[in-house]
Scaffold this motif. Structure first.
Motif, mmCIF file in Angstrom:
data_model
loop_
_atom_site.group_PDB
_atom_site.id
_atom_site.type_symbol
_atom_site.label_atom_id
_atom_site.label_comp_id
_atom_site.label_asym_id
_atom_site.label_seq_id
_atom_site.Cartn_x
_atom_site.Cartn_y
_atom_site.Cartn_z
ATOM 1 N N HIS A 66 0.856 -1.191 0.000
ATOM 2 C CA HIS A 66 0.000 0.000 0.000
ATOM 3 C C HIS A 66 0.885 1.232 0.000
ATOM 4 N N SER A 67 0.350 2.338 -0.495
ATOM 5 C CA SER A 67 1.014 3.634 -0.365
ATOM 6 C C SER A 67 0.156 4.522 0.526
ATOM 7 N N TRP A 68 0.840 5.308 1.368
ATOM 8 C CA TRP A 68 0.165 6.192 2.320
ATOM 9 C C TRP A 68 0.363 7.640 1.897
ATOM 10 N N GLU A 69 -0.730 8.396 1.936
ATOM 11 C CA GLU A 69 -0.657 9.837 1.740
ATOM 12 C C GLU A 69 -1.035 10.528 3.043
ATOM 13 N N GLU A 70 -1.334 11.829 2.980
ATOM 14 C CA GLU A 70 -1.596 12.579 4.202
ATOM 15 C C GLU A 70 -2.758 11.990 4.993
ATOM 16 N N MET A 71 -3.867 11.755 4.322
ATOM 17 C CA MET A 71 -5.070 11.312 5.031
ATOM 18 C C MET A 71 -5.708 10.094 4.368
ATOM 19 N N ALA A 72 -4.951 9.353 3.559
ATOM 20 C CA ALA A 72 -5.574 8.253 2.827
ATOM 21 C C ALA A 72 -4.556 7.151 2.583
ATOM 22 N N VAL A 73 -5.068 5.946 2.374
ATOM 23 C CA VAL A 73 -4.251 4.787 2.018
ATOM 24 C C VAL A 73 -4.772 4.252 0.699
ATOM 25 N N SER A 74 -3.863 3.772 -0.135
ATOM 26 C CA SER A 74 -4.237 3.327 -1.468
ATOM 27 C C SER A 74 -4.891 1.951 -1.424
ATOM 28 N N GLU A 75 -5.426 1.547 -2.564
ATOM 29 C CA GLU A 75 -5.834 0.167 -2.742
ATOM 30 C C GLU A 75 -4.591 -0.725 -2.725
#
Length: 750
Positions: free
Chosen positions: A75-84
């Motif tokens: 998975h990849s993590w951003e500021e407020m979300a996680v990817s599929e």
């Protein structure tokens, strides 16, 4: 839109035995990714890595052991979300390659079908198997981390279960486990829908994109796919359910929103064929490519031209775009850094501006900025260039000047020709300085008539046209002329103006110039000593500073000095004047101030106005007004304006306000002396009044208080009876009692 899923793959430095040292890589298509997470069997093994500048992270496993076997995804993590999650990578043994993944679009009868086999490692061979057959039905060599097997025309005989395997390229082969089986079954389907974007599919970040999926069938539901995965349906949030058209909207496109989109529609159990894909490319992630035309940008009708695009990175996909078209004209994938697009048998419809973009297909179609547009001309004659001089074609001896040959065709050479000379100056290239011919230190040899033309650096039968003729005139060699304007330097829009240039020698050619304009406005060869330059129906843009020169026919282009400059105003209201004070705006003791009102036009009358005055205070033809400060009347705000003597009813705008004030110097001293005199008189008056009051006080009756040891007349205001010892009201024989029969007592509080 959901956060796009990352890509997972493996790398090794032992191509014959990858399991001896294996590293898993996770890469995100989103530039805002902060961190990556690798999971084994869902949650069995977790490792985190920060994102690098390439938006990817490495998870080194080293030599594989039994503890490493399992299914991995990231998975990849951003500021407020996680990817599929990424596609799963399965490690099945210590000496066996990772199990590949097989996939395909829905098989359609009579159409081509591609089967994708993803093998996770670079440099592997691929084999496609069909259940019931011992040997592979297709094999492909090393083509990266994945391969595409093609069934040219899908028929009933092609139905069945398929799987794929990967193997090392060197003997003896080391094979992976077979992929999970993929069943291909031809189903009856509706025809494919019509799928497009409302605007170009090549967009910049932040753009708004709307996908339109439509069919002639009524009461259908729609599905939107990205890279083969369902991401939206035609519910109330995305379109009009039950209709024949659905609109899917991306409000603000991000880097991760690029990719291959398609749509389908369905009715109960019957589905349509997938639409043709739309490649959504999000630009400005990579540097822009360069674009050249071969053999050149000017092409004869019916001939071919090749557009060559040069990128920076290898393995990219290129898209060719033409200004005014909705979708890219051509696509091309290449293993190198450049791509050639052929325009075959060009015609009038191929005339226009072209550009290109390159992008990577494995990472959400992240693209470059658009190349600089290149104009393709479909004609048998080069367009005519234009020759100009900077700063002007009328220059003084010793000055530097640059002759510019410019036109719409890029990437060609230029030739500068001077009348009367056999040789020409040539300039080549397609840089920003193309067409610039500098002439340093103008001399008599530089005087003359010039023209230029294109000179293509390829063999071409296309005809070439010369530019306009430019006369390079050198001034300062004859007496200067005079320049007058009729009816005057200020005219209303729509009126006519005549500029009269008067020379001192006959048989002259007169040249009218305007400040800020490179080329002469007009040339005349009158029979006398004067040229009249007529300007009919003048407009605002005709305002400006004019001058003129002349040269003799016997010595062409050797010109006089410039005439005096003459400013023309095309306006209904003259511009406002300036107002200044001399020697300053502060009054000195006994000194006057001269206000100077100055305007840009001759032959005017000035008027000075003082705040508070009902009528203008003074008039002047030279604009000087003397102001005194008697009784302080000179202090205040002033402004001035003017009118032309030829147009006494038209007044200019008033000048900016100017304030005249008193000073803290001699003027203030004058005020101080007056104050001292006034204060002294006041003191004298007060002292005199005090003396008078004191004298009068002494004349008042002095009354004594009872029991006082002194005289007592200063301490009381009691009037006593003559008989001080008697009781009030008693009668005595005193002479005083005879003179005053009644005793009166007046009491004043002390």
């Amino acid at each position: 839109m959901p956060t796009p899923k990352p890509e997972l793959w493996a790398e090794t430095n032992f191509p014959l035995a990858p399991w001896k040292n294996l590293t898993l890589w996770c890469r995100s298509p989103s530039g805002s990714t902060k961190e990556f997470v690798l999971l084994k069997d869902g949650t069995g093994w977790i490792a985190t890595r920060p994102a690098s500048e390439q938006v990817r992270a490495a998870f080194p496993l080293g030599a594989l052991t039994h503890s490493h076997t399992g299914s991995y995804h990231c998975h990849s993590w951003e500021e407020m979300a996680v990817s599929e999650p990424s596609e799963a990578l399965e490690l099945v043994g210590t000496d066996i390659l990772p199990k590949p993944v097989i996939s395909a679009s829905l098989p359609i009868r009579g159409q081509e079908l591609q089967i994708r086999c993803k093998g996770w490692l670079e440099g592997l061979g691929f084999a496609l198997y069909k259940k019931g057959e011992q040997e592979p039905v297709q094999q492909l060599g090393a083509v990266g981390r994945e391969a595409f097997f093609t069934i040219q025309r899908m028929e009933d005989k092609d139905e069945g279960n398929y799987s794929c395997r990967t193997h090392t390229e060197m003997q003896p082969f080391k094979w992976s486990e077979p992929s999970e089986p993929l069943e291909l079954v031809i189903k009856e389907m509706y025809p494919k829908p019509f799928f497009k974007t409302w605007a170009s599919p090549v967009v910049t970040p932040g753009s708004r994109v709307t996908f339109n999926c439509s069919t002639s069938h009524e009461h259908m539901s729609f599905i939107l796919y990205k890279d083969g995965n369902e991401i939206a349906s035609s519910d109330l949030a995305w379109g009009n359910p039950g209709g024949s058209t659905a609109h899917f909207l991306i409000i603000s496109v991000g880097i991760g929103d690029g990719g291959n989109y398609s749509c389908r529609y369905y009715d109960f159990s019957i589905w349509s064929e997938p639409s043709n894909p739309v490649e959504l490319v999000v630009t400005e992630f990579y540097p822009k490519p360069t674009l050249l035309a071969q053999p050149g940008p000017v092409v004869l009708p019916g001939k071919n031209v090749t557009l060559r695009f040069q990128g920076i990175f290898q393995g990219m996909r290129f898209a060719l775009l033409q200004e005014g078209t909705h979708t890219p004209l051509q696509f091309q994938s290449t293993s190198g850094t450049s791509a050639d697009f052929l325009l075959h048998t060009v015609g009038a419809q191929d005339f226009g501006n072209y550009s290109c973009v390159y992008y990577e297909t494995t990472m959400s179609n992240r693209g470059s900025s658009l190349s600089t547009p290149l104009m393709i001309w479909v004609t048998d004659t080069f367009p005519r260039p234009w020759l100009s001089a900077e700063p002007s074609s009328v220059v003084t001896m010793g000055q530097n000047v640059t002759l510019w040959c410019q036109g719409p065709v890029r990437g060609v050479g230029y030739i500068l020709h001077k009348e009367g000379e056999a040789t020409s100056m040539q300039l080549w290239g397609s840089t920003s300085n193309e067409g610039a011919f500098p002439i340093i230190n103008i001399s008599g040899a530089s005087i003359g008539r010039y023209s230029c033309c294109y000179h293509p650096d390829w063999m071409s039968p296309i005809k070439i046209q010369p530019s306009n003729t430019l006369e390079l005139i050198v001034t300062g060699l004859l007496p200067k002329p005079s320049l007058l304007v009729q009816p005057g330097p200020m005219v209303a829009p729509g009126e006519n103006v005549t500029l009269q240039c008067q020379g001192e020698l006959p048989d002259s050619t007169f040249v009218l110039l305007k400040e800020g304009t490179r080329q002469p406005l007009e040339q005349q060869r009158p029979s006398g000593y004067r040229a009249d330059f007529w300007m009919p129906v003048v407009r605002d843009q005709d305002s400006g500073v004019y001058s003129c020169v002349y040269y003799l026919d016997s010595a062409p282009l050797v010109a006089s000095n410039h005439s005096n400059s003459l400013e023309i105003w095309v306006t209904d209201k003259p511009p406002k004047p300036s107002l200044s004070a001399w020697p300053s705006t502060i009054f000195k003791l006994g000194k006057d101030i001269t206000l100077q009102c100055r305007g840009p036009l001759p032959g005017v009358e000035f008027v000075l106005e003082h705040d508070g005055e009902e009528a203008p205070q003074q008039f002047s033809e030279d604009g000087d007004f003397v102001i005194d400060n008697l009784e302080g009347k000179g202090i205040g705000n002033y402004s001035c304006s003017y009118r032309l003597q030829a147009y006494p009813d038209i007044w200019s705008e008033p000048s900016d306000t100017l304030e005249l004030v008193g000073a803290a110097g001699p003027v203030a001293q004058e005020c101080t002396v007056g104050n001292i005199v006034r204060s002294t008189l006041i003191v004298v008056v007060v002292v005199a009044l005090g003396i008078v009051l004191a004298v009068e006080w002494k004349k008042w009756p002095r009354l004594r208080t009872r029991g006082s040891e002194t005289d007592g007349r200063d301490q009381t205001v009691v009037l006593e009876e003559c008989n001080q010892e008697g009781e009030p009201g008693t009668t005595t024989n005193s002479p005083s009692s005879a003179s005053q029969e009644v005793s009166v007592e007046l009491t004043v509080p002390i």
